[in-house]
Design a protein around this motif. Structure first.
Motif, short mmCIF file in Angstrom:
data_model
loop_
_atom_site.label_atom_id
_atom_site.label_comp_id
_atom_site.label_asym_id
_atom_site.label_seq_id
_atom_site.Cartn_x
_atom_site.Cartn_y
_atom_site.Cartn_z
N VAL A 24 0.79 -1.10 0.22
CA VAL A 24 0.11 -0.24 -0.29
C VAL A 24 0.97 1.34 0.38
N ARG A 25 1.79 1.15 0.80
CA ARG A 25 3.32 2.33 0.80
C ARG A 25 4.10 1.91 -0.49
N ASP A 51 8.60 1.92 3.13
CA ASP A 51 9.18 0.63 2.50
C ASP A 51 10.13 0.31 2.54
N VAL A 52 10.81 1.69 2.00
CA VAL A 52 11.97 1.28 1.91
C VAL A 52 13.05 1.10 3.55
N TRP A 53 12.62 1.50 4.46
CA TRP A 53 13.14 0.84 5.55
C TRP A 53 12.98 -0.76 6.15
N THR A 54 11.43 -0.81 5.91
CA THR A 54 11.31 -1.87 6.25
C THR A 54 11.78 -3.01 5.05
N SER A 55 11.69 -2.27 3.59
CA SER A 55 12.97 -3.58 3.28
C SER A 55 14.39 -3.86 3.00
N SER A 56 15.20 -2.65 3.71
CA SER A 56 16.21 -2.53 4.47
C SER A 56 16.72 -4.14 5.47
N MET A 57 15.20 -4.01 6.29
CA MET A 57 15.92 -4.93 7.38
C MET A 57 15.05 -6.44 6.96
#
Length: 372
Positions: free
Chosen positions: A166-167, A173-179
């Motif tokens: 959704v975001r 999205d960028v920070w969670t993709s790094s995780m």
């Protein structure tokens, strides 16, 4: 649908037969069989499975390698088993008879298949217990580890994947993709070692137990204390497996939602005045979650087969993974074949359950037209 399920069930028999043929053929060429293991115990050269992994086994070949042309004491017979020099041939033949290795290969295979048809998996070579009883005793640990890990991974990955879809392109999205990338890149057993060092009697804290699934005297605790103790022991193993397993499912959920959001029926629903929440959870969710939810059985089997093995070894959890690992190192063939049979059967059954879930989630999917 019923005809398809029946065909899949009938295919289990030849599949299991083929797997057992391949496994039986492979072990005939693997050095260091049960006879060598028994000889090592008699000569004092045997080491435990964990000692081999940890590098404490010493030089296994230094004292047990027979010299070229060496003969057994009191006989001109040259043994084909490593480390058997100095042992009488009669003892070697007795050991072979004890393990049933004195018969030709084809007779042993036919005997094994006949026993498996009757669900008689034999007895362990070195634990003096039936394979079926060993599998039943170890099963609760592995099932607990695999089931709770799968549930937690789904509870974390599906909401996270939906929010990322959704975001898409936002800072979230960028920070969670790094995780997610970090969790996908680092193996779960490294997280397990880190958690042990930090929280299980390592150099820093001692908050959690390091061994087993229950504390001593668990039966004497109240029911709520038993539940607390159970999850207290599972906390670190579950955390290590969840950290290493949520990344793939999160990205699968995100990509599935993004693909569905850009389809024509979504624009049609929005043009009719439906709210974004109704469009997302009333129309997109069902189609996007088809592959994710229906893949639950296969995900459970994958976690049970792969992640649970090293986790059980690291945290000393006495489950099927540790049982199969030790059986492979000690060449305990009945346990090896029994655990392989169980894992294969479980994987095949879970595959059928996954197909049934596809049909339940989306009745438009019909397996009757398939030739399988």
């Amino acid at each position: 649908m019923y005809a398809y399920i029946l065909r899949r069930l009938l295919l289990i028999v030849p599949t299991l037969f083929g797997v057992m043929i391949i496994n039986f053929a492979v072990v005939q060429f693997v050095p260091g069989g049960p006879v060598e293991q028994m000889i090592a115990q008699l000569t004092g050269d045997a080491v435990s499975a964990t000692a081999r992994v940890g590098g404490d086994a010493g030089n296994e070949t230094s004292s047990s390698q027979p010299q070229k042309g060496s003969q057994t004491k009191g006989s001109d017979h040259t043994s084909r088993y490593r480390g058997s020099q100095g042992l009488p041939p009669e003892l070697i033949k007795q050991i072979e008879k004890q393990f049933g290795l004195d018969k030709p290969t084809h007779e042993r295979f036919i005997h094994m298949i006949g026993n498996y048809i009757r669900f008689d998996f034999g007895n362990s070579y070195f634990q003096d217990r039936s394979v079926a009883q060993l599998v039943i005793d170890k099963m609760p640990v592995s099932i607990s580890l695999g089931l709770w890990t799968t549930i937690l991974v789904y509870l974390i990955s599906i909401p996270l994947g939906i929010m990322k879809a959704v975001r898409d392109g936002s800072k979230f999205d960028v920070w969670t993709s790094s995780m997610v990338i970090f969790g996908n890149a680092v193996p779960s057993f490294l997280f397990a070692i880190l958690l042990i060092i930090l929280f299980a009697g390592g150099r820093y804290f001692d908050f959690f137990p390091l061994r087993g699934l229950f504390s001593s005297g668990w039966q004497d605790l109240a029911w709520h204390q038993q539940i607390t103790d159970y999850f207290w022991h599972l906390a670190l193993p579950l955390l290590s497996m969840v950290i290493g397993g949520f990344a793939g499912l999160t990205m699968l959920t995100k990509n599935s939602f993004i693909e569905e959001i850009n389809k024509q029926y979504v624009y049609t629903a929005r043009s009719k005045g439906l709210t974004e929440k109704h469009v997302l959870y009333g129309h997109v969710f069902r189609n996007a979650m088809l592959i994710v939810i229906a893949g639950f059985p296969s995900a459970f089997v994958g976690i049970l087969f792969t992640g649970a093995l090293l986790t059980e070894v690291i945290f000393s959890l006495d489950g099927l993974g540790l049982l199969g690992f030790e059986a492979a190192l000690t060449r305990d063939y009945p346990v090896m074949f029994g655990t392989l049979f169980f894992f294969t059967l479980l994987g095949l059954v879970m595959g059928i359950i996954g197909d049934i879930m596809y049909h339940i989630i989306d009745p438009r999917i019909d397996f009757e037209g398939r030739n399988i």
